[in-house]
Enzyme design. Structure first.
Site, PDB file in Angstrom:
ATOM      1  N   GLY A  54       0.830  -1.199   0.000  1.00 30.75           N
ATOM      2  CA  GLY A  54       0.000   0.000   0.000  1.00 30.75           C
ATOM      3  C   GLY A  54       0.859   1.240   0.000  1.00 30.75           C
ATOM      4  O   GLY A  54       0.524   2.257   0.624  1.00 30.75           O
ATOM      5  N   ALA A  55       1.977   1.176  -0.730  1.00 30.02           N
ATOM      6  CA  ALA A  55       3.012   2.204  -0.628  1.00 30.02           C
ATOM      7  C   ALA A  55       2.558   3.588  -1.072  1.00 30.02           C
ATOM      8  O   ALA A  55       3.113   4.587  -0.627  1.00 30.02           O
ATOM      9  CB  ALA A  55       4.234   1.773  -1.446  1.00 30.02           C
ATOM     10  N   THR A  60      -2.893  -3.758  10.210  1.00 26.37           N
ATOM     11  CA  THR A  60      -4.254  -3.742   9.671  1.00 26.37           C
ATOM     12  C   THR A  60      -5.270  -3.944  10.785  1.00 26.37           C
ATOM     13  O   THR A  60      -5.046  -4.737  11.704  1.00 26.37           O
ATOM     14  CB  THR A  60      -4.411  -4.860   8.620  1.00 26.37           C
ATOM     15  OG1 THR A  60      -3.420  -4.684   7.608  1.00 26.37           O
ATOM     16  CG2 THR A  60      -5.793  -4.847   7.999  1.00 26.37           C
ATOM     17  N   ASN A 114      -2.189  -0.970  17.136  1.00 29.68           N
ATOM     18  CA  ASN A 114      -1.532   0.333  17.224  1.00 29.68           C
ATOM     19  C   ASN A 114      -0.048   0.105  17.523  1.00 29.68           C
ATOM     20  O   ASN A 114       0.289  -0.549  18.498  1.00 29.68           O
ATOM     21  CB  ASN A 114      -2.178   1.186  18.314  1.00 29.68           C
ATOM     22  CG  ASN A 114      -1.777   2.636  18.249  1.00 29.68           C
ATOM     23  OD1 ASN A 114      -0.601   2.958  18.157  1.00 29.68           O
ATOM     24  ND2 ASN A 114      -2.752   3.527  18.297  1.00 29.68           N
ATOM     25  N   HIS A 124     -11.055   9.690  15.495  1.00 32.13           N
ATOM     26  CA  HIS A 124     -10.173   9.560  14.342  1.00 32.13           C
ATOM     27  C   HIS A 124     -10.671  10.433  13.191  1.00 32.13           C
ATOM     28  O   HIS A 124     -11.790  10.967  13.236  1.00 32.13           O
ATOM     29  CB  HIS A 124     -10.085   8.101  13.875  1.00 32.13           C
ATOM     30  CG  HIS A 124      -9.239   7.241  14.752  1.00 32.13           C
ATOM     31  ND1 HIS A 124      -9.737   6.632  15.885  1.00 32.13           N
ATOM     32  CD2 HIS A 124      -7.926   6.886  14.679  1.00 32.13           C
ATOM     33  CE1 HIS A 124      -8.762   5.931  16.467  1.00 32.13           C
ATOM     34  NE2 HIS A 124      -7.663   6.074  15.749  1.00 32.13           N
ATOM     35  N   LYS A 131     -11.526   7.120   8.309  1.00 26.32           N
ATOM     36  CA  LYS A 131     -11.397   5.792   8.934  1.00 26.32           C
ATOM     37  C   LYS A 131     -12.677   5.007   8.734  1.00 26.32           C
ATOM     38  O   LYS A 131     -13.777   5.511   8.977  1.00 26.32           O
ATOM     39  CB  LYS A 131     -11.070   5.938  10.421  1.00 26.32           C
ATOM     40  CG  LYS A 131     -10.744   4.599  11.083  1.00 26.32           C
ATOM     41  CD  LYS A 131     -10.105   4.799  12.447  1.00 26.32           C
ATOM     42  CE  LYS A 131      -9.783   3.474  13.112  1.00 26.32           C
ATOM     43  NZ  LYS A 131      -8.830   2.675  12.324  1.00 26.32           N
TER      44      LYS A 131
END
Length: 269
Positions: A8-9, A99, A124, A156, A160
């Site tokens: 997911g760069a 993830t 986290n 958040h 999200k």
């Protein structure tokens, strides 16, 4: 030197992970992966992410670069993460997983890889939030069931997609376990209308979504005449990236197993 690949760069978290890897003198960004249909495949990851030319071309799959890294860092989606976990297990690679949003069935599948490769799985990666988790466990043990109601409030950014956050659930487990409570039974994730008086053992969750909030979590112990609040606020996503890179280094010395950041930071035992 730990060779790191980022999945997911081109995404927000991918960019943070690449920056964190570049900042670490003992880490080398050796591969970067985007979606197989991406038009960015072949481009230099540094130029795409605004970090200058890095000499690493974006790939469309983990399997294409499986021989180019020691540790894969994955903050993507549950389904993709499980696919990548299977690949890493097959090719003898390590993995850091940030993830969130796994179903119970997916978590069971993830757990099945614990005897096949070393991987760190944490909702986290922040050092501060993991220290907070330890404080909460200590507080719950000390307070016991002495009339303190427990509420967890998390906030958040607007993008999200899962709620409550994986971190909020992690904090909930940190207080539920020493109190002998099952979060699936005692957790309250929605309140609306005439809900009646609060049950004695419930652990409440409140979710806020808005703006560009990186991540804020407060655990409230509310008693009669006094209140204890333990709060962690993240002001930069780089704290998650730094933690993930730290976990990648730590994994280089570990045998197969499922680990978390408490292991990485030496907070267990």
């Amino acid at each position: 030197m730990t060779r790191i690949a980022v999945v997911g760069a081109a995404g927000r978290m991918g960019r943070i992970l690449i920056e964190a890897t570049q900042r670490d003198e003992q880490a080398e960004l050796s591969a970067a992966v985007v979606r197989p249909e991406s038009s960015l495949i072949g481009a230099d990851v540094g130029e795409v992410t605004g970090q200058g030319r890095l000499g690493v071309a974006l790939s469309g799959s983990v399997e294409e670069v499986i021989g180019q890294f020691d540790v894969l860092i994955d903050f993507t989606t549950p389904a993709l993460t499980l696919e990548n976990l299977a690949l890493c297990a097959a090719y003898g690679r390590r993995m850091v997983i940030g993830t969130t949003g796994f179903s119970d069935e997916q978590l069971a599948e993830l757990e099945g890889y614990a005897d096949r490769l070393p991987f760190v799985f944490a909702a986290n990666m922040s050092t501060g939030i993991n220290l907070t988790t330890n404080l909460l466990t200590t507080a719950a043990r000390a307070l016991g069931d002495a009339g303190f109601d427990i509420e967890i409030i998390e906030a958040h950014h607007r993008h999200k997609v899962d709620a409550p956050s994986g971190t909020a659930l992690m904090l909930g487990e940190a207080v539920a376990e020493p109190l002998g409570r099952d979060l699936k039974q005692e957790g309250v994730f929605e309140r609306h209308g005439q809900i009646g008086a609060r049950r004695e053992r419930e652990i409440g969750f409140s979710t806020i979504r808005g703006g560009d909030i990186v991540g804020e979590h407060t655990v409230l112990f509310a008693g009669d005449g006094e209140r204890i609040e333990i709060t962690h606020k993240a002001s930069s996503r780089l704290t998650f990236g730094n933690g993930a890179v730290r976990a990648a280094h730590w994994l280089m010395e570990q045998g197969p197993g499922r680990y978390d950041m408490q292991d990485v930071l030496g907070l267990k035992g």
